[in-house]
Design a protein around this motif. Structure first.
Motif, PDB file in Angstrom:
ATOM      1  N   LYS A   2      33.803  51.288  40.011  1.00  0.00           N
ATOM      2  CA  LYS A   2      34.350  51.510  41.355  1.00  0.00           C
ATOM      3  C   LYS A   2      34.547  50.191  42.094  1.00  0.00           C
ATOM      4  O   LYS A   2      35.538  50.009  42.813  1.00  0.00           O
ATOM      5  N   ALA A   3      33.632  49.251  41.903  1.00  0.00           N
ATOM      6  CA  ALA A   3      33.754  47.956  42.573  1.00  0.00           C
ATOM      7  C   ALA A   3      34.943  47.168  42.067  1.00  0.00           C
ATOM      8  O   ALA A   3      35.615  46.462  42.830  1.00  0.00           O
ATOM      9  N   LEU A   4      35.236  47.280  40.774  1.00  0.00           N
ATOM     10  CA  LEU A   4      36.392  46.580  40.218  1.00  0.00           C
ATOM     11  C   LEU A   4      37.700  47.196  40.706  1.00  0.00           C
ATOM     12  O   LEU A   4      38.656  46.482  41.011  1.00  0.00           O
ATOM     13  N   VAL A   5      37.756  48.517  40.780  1.00  0.00           N
ATOM     14  CA  VAL A   5      38.974  49.199  41.201  1.00  0.00           C
ATOM     15  C   VAL A   5      39.217  49.035  42.695  1.00  0.00           C
ATOM     16  O   VAL A   5      40.322  48.696  43.130  1.00  0.00           O
ATOM     17  N   VAL A   6      38.183  49.274  43.499  1.00  0.00           N
ATOM     18  CA  VAL A   6      38.345  49.329  44.951  1.00  0.00           C
ATOM     19  C   VAL A   6      38.229  47.953  45.592  1.00  0.00           C
ATOM     20  O   VAL A   6      39.095  47.534  46.356  1.00  0.00           O
ATOM     21  N   ARG A   7      37.168  47.249  45.278  1.00  0.00           N
ATOM     22  CA  ARG A   7      36.890  45.962  45.903  1.00  0.00           C
ATOM     23  C   ARG A   7      37.516  44.805  45.155  1.00  0.00           C
ATOM     24  O   ARG A   7      37.660  43.709  45.704  1.00  0.00           O
ATOM     25  N   SER A   8      37.921  45.024  43.904  1.00  0.00           N
ATOM     26  CA  SER A   8      38.407  43.956  43.028  1.00  0.00           C
ATOM     27  C   SER A   8      37.373  42.819  42.979  1.00  0.00           C
ATOM     28  O   SER A   8      37.703  41.640  43.106  1.00  0.00           O
ATOM     29  N   ALA A   9      36.124  43.196  42.776  1.00  0.00           N
ATOM     30  CA  ALA A   9      35.003  42.272  42.917  1.00  0.00           C
ATOM     31  C   ALA A   9      34.902  41.320  41.736  1.00  0.00           C
ATOM     32  O   ALA A   9      34.677  41.737  40.594  1.00  0.00           O
ATOM     33  N   ASN A  10      35.046  40.022  42.017  1.00  0.00           N
ATOM     34  CA  ASN A  10      34.996  39.024  40.960  1.00  0.00           C
ATOM     35  C   ASN A  10      33.591  38.858  40.381  1.00  0.00           C
ATOM     36  O   ASN A  10      33.440  38.602  39.183  1.00  0.00           O
ATOM     37  N   ASP A  11      32.553  39.004  41.219  1.00  0.00           N
ATOM     38  CA  ASP A  11      31.197  38.891  40.685  1.00  0.00           C
ATOM     39  C   ASP A  11      30.889  40.037  39.729  1.00  0.00           C
ATOM     40  O   ASP A  11      30.260  39.845  38.679  1.00  0.00           O
ATOM     41  N   VAL A  12      31.386  41.224  40.030  1.00  0.00           N
ATOM     42  CA  VAL A  12      31.163  42.383  39.160  1.00  0.00           C
ATOM     43  C   VAL A  12      31.910  42.212  37.841  1.00  0.00           C
ATOM     44  O   VAL A  12      31.407  42.610  36.779  1.00  0.00           O
ATOM     45  N   ALA A  13      33.106  41.630  37.885  1.00  0.00           N
ATOM     46  CA  ALA A  13      33.857  41.396  36.646  1.00  0.00           C
ATOM     47  C   ALA A  13      33.056  40.532  35.684  1.00  0.00           C
ATOM     48  O   ALA A  13      33.034  40.778  34.469  1.00  0.00           O
ATOM     49  N   VAL A  14      32.377  39.524  36.207  1.00  0.00           N
ATOM     50  CA  VAL A  14      31.564  38.656  35.351  1.00  0.00           C
ATOM     51  C   VAL A  14      30.334  39.397  34.832  1.00  0.00           C
ATOM     52  O   VAL A  14      29.934  39.220  33.679  1.00  0.00           O
ATOM     53  N   VAL A  15      29.731  40.246  35.664  1.00  0.00           N
ATOM     54  CA  VAL A  15      28.599  41.059  35.197  1.00  0.00           C
ATOM     55  C   VAL A  15      29.013  41.897  33.987  1.00  0.00           C
ATOM     56  O   VAL A  15      28.301  41.958  32.974  1.00  0.00           O
TER      57      VAL A  15
END
Length: 431
Positions: free
Chosen positions: A113-126
């Motif tokens: 959800k964070a990647l889709v909605v927030r486009s979160a770069n930290d989550v992508a690395v996780v």
């Protein structure tokens, strides 16, 4: 799409085709622009412009990151509630991000959800480190898998889409990925339609305004870095047929979204004609390209139609207030076919107290150049447009680039037409 009778629509398409032939040489193409429209059921390409040219994916990269995560869920090596540990490298990523702290964890489902909605770069690395051990190792896995999926011109260097000159793709490859993710993982595709989610008490809202503003749109992803411009991959359904489209290189999120809506509208129209066997379906109702003006140097730009546009906030998308000020309507309201029909049916008026402002600059020659280009782009819709370059009052010299002496309705029509071609503008009173 608004309905036309068959004869009128065919005539309008033919006229649009003629206009494109006349005007395509007068505008300078945006070197970052590319687009493709595909009918998913048949695989037919309904429109293509620079579809195989090298582009930067920006956060469209995260669709590939999610594809790899969905594969791990499918093969059982990951599960939705599984916690993933946040490294110091992941926590150090720039925004957009979820502001995760090193040593904390995030579940796989929250990461999706964070990647889709927030486009979160930290989550992508996780996610990258959980699946590949390191982000660089995961990027190599992404590239290999992309080539196996039929994306030969794509290379990934990171999991987020943050700037890297070696991270490249094409509009066609991104469309291929979009189709594969929905076909290979229909049980997870619904995440791409998520418009908001709450994580640890904070609610995050999607950058993807097409999901809210275009009827039938049900996914996928937006993206932005300075080098790429504004990108978007969109899937939409109408009359049980699905179209996937990719637009890359928009100057603003608003102009990109409007252009995407027009491409989808015309894609569905052409698909309908192909199904009926109409002869006119063989004409390219979408045109060869979206012609856009060159972006002025950042040092010279004071106002790109509205003061807020001069800023460069960090993040996946910039929120430009002139989108709401101009009352943007998605889709065929900006369709040149409709503008052409309206011109033929309504006498053109002039001599009004309204203007279309396309920018404001330190250099008067640059202002005049952009205003003249805007007039040229409207030459087939409005005759004898007057260009004005006026110095604003204040301590700093700023020259406003405007098309003046318009009636209010004509000013709004002109601005809508310019926006459909990728040029930012706003309607202002001019006395």
């Amino acid at each position: 799409m608004r309905s036309y009778n068959r004869h009128s629509f065919g005539v309008a398409v033919f006229l649009l085709f003629c206009i494109q032939l006349l005007t395509i040489s007068s505008a300078q193409a945006n070197p970052r622009y590319a687009a493709i429209v595909i009918d998913v059921e048949s695989g037919d390409v309904l429109h293509s412009a620079n579809a195989d040219a090298t582009r930067y994916p920006a956060s469209l990269t995260k669709v590939m990151t999610l594809y790899m995560l969905f594969e791990a869920l499918e093969n059982g090596s990951m599960h939705l509630s599984q916690p993933m540990t946040v490294s110091s490298h992941a926590a150090s990523m720039p925004a957009s991000k979820l502001w995760l702290t090193a040593g904390s964890t995030i579940s796989v489902e929250d990461a999706i959800k964070a990647l889709v909605v927030r486009s979160a770069n930290d989550v992508a690395v996780v996610v990258a480190e959980a699946l590949g051990g390191s982000e660089s190792g995961f990027a190599r896995m992404m590239t290999q898998r992309a080539h196996e999926l039929g994306m030969p011109d794509t290379v990934f260097r990171n999991a987020s889409g943050l700037p890297d000159n070696g991270q490249i793709t094409t509009a066609r490859d991104m469309a291929t990925l979009s189709i594969r993710v929905m076909q290979d993982f229909p049980q997870y595709y619904h995440y791409f339609s998520t418009q908001s989610f709450t994580y640890r008490g904070t609610t995050h809202t999607s950058h993807n305004r097409l999901l809210r503003n275009y009827a039938g749109a049900d996914g996928l992803k937006t993206g932005f870095i300075r080098a790429s411009g504004f990108n978007v991959a969109t899937s939409a359904m109408r009359n049980d047929r699905r179209i996937v489209s990719v637009v890359m290189g928009g100057f603003t999120a608003a102009s990109r979204d409007t252009h995407m809506a027009d491409l989808l509208d015309r894609g569905f129209a052409r698909l309908s004609m192909l199904q009926r066997g109409d002869w006119i379906a063989q004409a390219d109702v979408l045109g060869d390209s979206m012609e856009l003006p060159e972006s002025p140097p950042a040092s010279d730009l004071q106002l790109a139609a509205a003061p807020e546009a001069a800023g460069q906030p960090v993040g996946d998308e910039r929120r430009l207030s002139f989108q709401s000020e101009m009352g943007v309507e998605m889709g065929s309201a900006d369709d040149p076919i409709r503008a052409l029909i309206a011109q033929a049916e309504t006498p053109q008026s002039s001599g009004g107290n309204w203007a279309v402002q396309v920018g404001a600059f330190n250099d008067p020659d640059q202002a005049r150049h952009l205003a003249t280009r805007a007039a040229d782009q409207l030459a087939n819709l409005m005759r004898d447009l007057r260009v004005s370059v006026a110095e604003s009052e204040g301590e700093r010299r700023v020259f406003r680039a405007r098309l003046i002496d318009l009636q209010e309705n004509d000013a709004h029509s002109a601005c809508n037409s310019l926006r459909a071609q990728g040029m930012d503008c706003m309607v202002v009173a001019h006395y």
